[in-house]
Motif scaffolding. Structure first.
Motif, mmCIF file in Angstrom:
data_model
loop_
_atom_site.group_PDB
_atom_site.id
_atom_site.type_symbol
_atom_site.label_atom_id
_atom_site.label_comp_id
_atom_site.label_asym_id
_atom_site.label_seq_id
_atom_site.Cartn_x
_atom_site.Cartn_y
_atom_site.Cartn_z
ATOM 1 N N PRO A 76 -1.362 2.542 -3.841
ATOM 2 C CA PRO A 76 0.029 2.810 -4.245
ATOM 3 C C PRO A 76 0.135 3.793 -5.403
ATOM 4 O O PRO A 76 1.050 4.628 -5.445
ATOM 5 N N ARG A 115 0.826 -1.217 0.000
ATOM 6 C CA ARG A 115 0.000 0.000 0.000
ATOM 7 C C ARG A 115 0.853 1.256 0.000
ATOM 8 O O ARG A 115 0.494 2.264 -0.618
ATOM 9 N N SER A 116 1.979 1.210 0.688
ATOM 10 C CA SER A 116 2.847 2.384 0.772
ATOM 11 C C SER A 116 3.622 2.622 -0.517
ATOM 12 O O SER A 116 4.157 3.710 -0.741
ATOM 13 N N GLY A 117 3.702 1.583 -1.356
ATOM 14 C CA GLY A 117 4.478 1.697 -2.582
ATOM 15 C C GLY A 117 5.922 1.273 -2.425
ATOM 16 O O GLY A 117 6.686 1.291 -3.390
ATOM 17 N N GLU A 121 6.829 -2.228 -5.026
ATOM 18 C CA GLU A 121 6.158 -1.768 -6.231
ATOM 19 C C GLU A 121 5.616 -2.930 -7.055
ATOM 20 O O GLU A 121 6.021 -4.085 -6.884
#
Length: 222
Positions: free
Chosen positions: A166, A29-31, A34
């Motif tokens: 993301p 979710r935070s990226g 990736e």
């Protein structure tokens, strides 16, 4: 109370799986993980100080939810979404969350509306900080969803929101205009729900979600 060794081992395994699941989902979710990133269970297990099996189970769970893809030749990779796939998710969310607001208008009370108003204030103040912005944005929408009497509907809406997070985060980080008008949009949405009219609330939420310009989202790693 059953304190047998078998039960203790099961609970420990479930706890480790929950830990691995929460960690991986937060990274996605935070990226930080990736789209397209190969996830090695051994490395995650070492990072968390747990065995490989709970990590593998967490990966399977994330795969069933669409956050990861298990490939026979590459193992587990973070699911990478393209423009059309993201667009479809926003369309689905618009329909589902719109319907949820139709139900919410007949269930929400003053406390829920006040919580949404507080989240709106936080949202306005958080435009310069992506993490705070995402948190305040989720709190605003959750203030309504908490009053939706359809738990499976709510769970699916939140799953879709997490899946697109993301890309939204990356866009907010690199764009000087993304989220610029978001406070006004959410204030209009709050007003629509305050009206108590199910049709107005449903239409307002659908238009709000579909207002996202998917073409402008950043698809790094996709």
């Amino acid at each position: 109370m059953d304190l047998s060794p078998d039960r203790t081992q099961r609970e420990q395994g479930q706890s480790a799986q929950a830990q691995a699941y929460a960690y991986l989902l937060a990274e996605i979710r935070s990226g930080r993980l990736e789209g397209g990133t190969h996830v090695v269970a051994d490395r995650i297990a070492s990072t968390l100080g747990i065995s490989r099996m709970p990590v593998r189970e967490a990966i399977r769970q994330l795969s069933s939810e669409g956050f990861m893809t298990i490939r026979s030749n590459r193992g587990a990779v973070v699911t990478a979404l393209g423009t059309e796939e993201i667009g479809e998710l926003y369309e689905m969310r618009a329909v589902l969350e719109g319907f949820a607001m139709r139900l919410v208008t007949t269930h929400i009370d003053r406390q829920g509306l006040d919580e949404a108003d507080i989240a709106l204030t936080r949202l306005d103040r958080a435009r310069e900080n992506v993490d705070w912005f995402i948190t305040a944005h989720d709190q605003f929408h959750d203030a309504f969803l908490d009053y939706c009497p359809r738990p499976r509907l709510v769970a699916e809406i939140r799953r879709i929101r997490r899946a697109t997070e993301p890309y939204l985060r990356m866009t907010l980080k690199v764009s000087s205009t993304a989220g610029q008008n978001t406070t006004d949009e959410h204030r209009e949405l709050l007003s629509a729900i305050r009206s108590g009219n199910p049709s107005i609330a449903e239409t307002a939420m659908r238009e709000h979600v579909l207002r996202t310009d998917v073409e402008e989202l950043v698809f790094r790693g996709a």
